[in-house]
Design a protein around this motif. Structure first.
Motif, short mmCIF file in Angstrom:
data_model
loop_
_atom_site.label_atom_id
_atom_site.label_comp_id
_atom_site.label_asym_id
_atom_site.label_seq_id
_atom_site.Cartn_x
_atom_site.Cartn_y
_atom_site.Cartn_z
N LEU A 189 0.80 -1.22 0.00
CA LEU A 189 0.00 0.00 0.00
C LEU A 189 0.84 1.27 0.00
O LEU A 189 0.28 2.37 -0.05
N ASP A 190 2.15 1.11 0.09
CA ASP A 190 3.06 2.26 0.18
C ASP A 190 2.70 3.14 1.37
O ASP A 190 2.58 4.36 1.26
N GLU A 191 2.55 2.49 2.52
CA GLU A 191 2.21 3.17 3.77
C GLU A 191 3.37 3.09 4.74
O GLU A 191 4.25 2.22 4.63
N SER A 192 3.35 3.95 5.75
CA SER A 192 4.39 3.95 6.78
C SER A 192 4.06 2.95 7.88
O SER A 192 2.90 2.83 8.29
N PRO A 193 5.06 2.24 8.40
CA PRO A 193 4.82 1.34 9.54
C PRO A 193 4.24 2.06 10.75
O PRO A 193 3.49 1.47 11.53
N VAL A 194 4.56 3.32 10.93
CA VAL A 194 4.01 4.08 12.06
C VAL A 194 2.49 4.13 11.98
O VAL A 194 1.80 4.12 13.00
N GLY A 261 -9.12 -12.20 9.37
CA GLY A 261 -8.72 -10.90 9.89
C GLY A 261 -7.51 -10.27 9.23
O GLY A 261 -7.26 -10.44 8.04
N PHE A 262 -6.73 -9.55 10.02
CA PHE A 262 -5.65 -8.71 9.50
C PHE A 262 -4.63 -9.49 8.69
O PHE A 262 -4.29 -9.12 7.56
N ILE A 263 -4.13 -10.58 9.24
CA ILE A 263 -3.08 -11.34 8.56
C ILE A 263 -3.63 -12.01 7.30
O ILE A 263 -3.02 -11.95 6.22
N ARG A 287 -14.23 -6.96 10.43
CA ARG A 287 -13.25 -5.89 10.61
C ARG A 287 -12.63 -6.11 11.99
O ARG A 287 -13.31 -5.98 13.01
N SER A 288 -11.35 -6.46 12.02
CA SER A 288 -10.72 -6.79 13.29
C SER A 288 -10.30 -5.53 14.04
O SER A 288 -10.30 -4.42 13.50
N HIS A 289 -9.92 -5.72 15.29
CA HIS A 289 -9.47 -4.61 16.13
C HIS A 289 -8.01 -4.26 15.86
O HIS A 289 -7.51 -3.25 16.36
N GLU A 290 -7.32 -5.10 15.08
CA GLU A 290 -5.90 -4.86 14.81
C GLU A 290 -5.73 -3.63 13.92
O GLU A 290 -6.39 -3.50 12.87
N ARG A 295 -7.58 -0.38 6.81
CA ARG A 295 -6.92 0.13 5.62
C ARG A 295 -6.83 -0.95 4.54
O ARG A 295 -7.01 -0.67 3.34
N LEU A 296 -6.56 -2.18 4.93
CA LEU A 296 -6.51 -3.29 3.98
C LEU A 296 -7.89 -3.53 3.36
O LEU A 296 -8.00 -3.75 2.14
#
Length: 346
Positions: A189-194, A261-263, A287-290, A295-296
């Motif tokens: 996604l070209d996003e920042s880890p922060v 979920g997220f993974i 939609r998980s809480h992670e 965004r995914l």
């Protein structure tokens, strides 16, 4: 890995159109069952049945360890991955309970664990290596390992198809895999880890910051990756690659997928970047809480079925959403039409 680019199965547009027409005739105001109507119509197109069913559910849990755990990205020790494999097989994990309640087939696949439980009843052994490489130092997987992991996912889909499954759910287990999924998400996604790094197994604020810094190091180490296969090989894990391989194989086999979920969603995004047509065969459970999951989902233009604050993984959120799919199918197939009920239509 040429199989990855084979075409996906085509939806049955005739069945989808007939299901849409049926929805218009049922004894309710048009659209009043909202997403339940849309889910039933999508399943009709996927299954080629005007009245679809999701009675036969197959759940594959892919387990693998990660070299990046050496960087302190998890609150739990790496030995837990192998211990949880045995817990899955023994029926004590959340997904084990959910699978029993659903009458679903639960497959556990050991792709490579440091605390290796060895051959065990109820576990399919597809061992690649004890763990991936530390992606801060180099690629997570060499080409041969990557191909094995993708193929392991495809094999699970083949087994599900042979068993007559109507729905495939992929789950995962691997200490450190929220860091892996976040790295994948950032690269894709070209996003920042922060912005995307979350607590995973329960890290405090300092732990989340440390994990984000580790992911940033990995992204810098691998440079400006653009090819989705290279991103998945360099930053992924055995179980995440297996999920991506399973999603692609399921679309090719014409089997609906319910993404967890997220993974699992990070793996789904990678799969759609490798083969965009795969997206048509995906439903999204929750939609998980992670942090980062929303965004995914946005990137995949996905409408999740549930939003319960879950963040366990294991395919547990997807399994929890199965009753909603079953009810959507029951309403679609079991309600009377206006003509059948003798009720005046609008």
């Amino acid at each position: 890995m040429s199989w990855l680019q084979q075409p996906v199965a085509a939806w049955n547009e005739v069945a989808a159109a007939a299901a849409t027409e049926r929805q218009a005739q049922l004894t309710k105001p048009p659209g009043s069952l909202g997403e339940l109507e849309r889910l039933a119509i999508r399943l009709a197109g996927m299954q080629g049945a005007v009245k679809p069913r999701v009675d036969q559910v197959w759940i594959s849990i892919f387990a693998g360890d990660h070299g990046v755990v050496a960087e302190g990205v998890s609150a739990f020790p790496q030995a837990v991955t192998g211990q949880m494999i045995l817990n899955f097989a023994a029926g004590g994990a959340a997904i084990s309970v959910l699978a029993r309640e659903l009458g679903a087939t639960l497959e556990v696949v050991n792709l490579g664990t440091v605390n290796d439980p060895g051959e065990h009843a109820g576990v399919r052994r597809a061992f690649i290596a004890p763990q991936t490489g530390n992606f801060c130092d180099g690629p997570a997987m060499i080409e041969a390992q990557f191909a094995q992991a993708l193929a392991a996912g495809a094999q699970s889909v083949q087994l599900a198809k042979q068993a007559g499954a109507q729905l495939f759910i992929g789950g995962e287990m691997g200490i450190g895999n929220t860091a892996v999924a976040t790295a994948l998400a950032c690269a894709l996604l070209d996003e920042s880890p922060v912005d995307l790094t979350g607590a995973g197994t329960g890290l405090d604020a300092a732990g989340v910051a440390r994990k984000a810094a580790v992911i940033e190091r990995a992204l810098q180490r691998h440079g400006d990756l653009r090819d989705p296969l290279a991103i998945l090989r360099c930053l992924g894990g055995f179980e995440v690659a297996a999920l991506a391989g399973a999603y692609i194989a399921a679309a090719q086999a014409g089997m609906p997928v319910l993404v967890d979920g997220f993974i699992s969603t990070a793996a789904a995004l990678a799969a759609t970047r490798i083969h965009p047509s795969v997206r048509e065969w995906m439903l999204f459970a929750h939609r998980s809480h992670e942090r980062g999951h929303a965004r995914l989902l946005d990137a995949l233009q996905a409408t999740p079925i549930l939003d319960l604050g879950l963040r366990l993984g294991e395919g547990s959120g997807a399994a929890t959403a199965v009753p909603v799919l079953r009810l959507a199918c029951a309403l679609h197939g079991g309600m009377a039409t206006f003509a059948e009920a003798g009720v005046a239509d609008a």
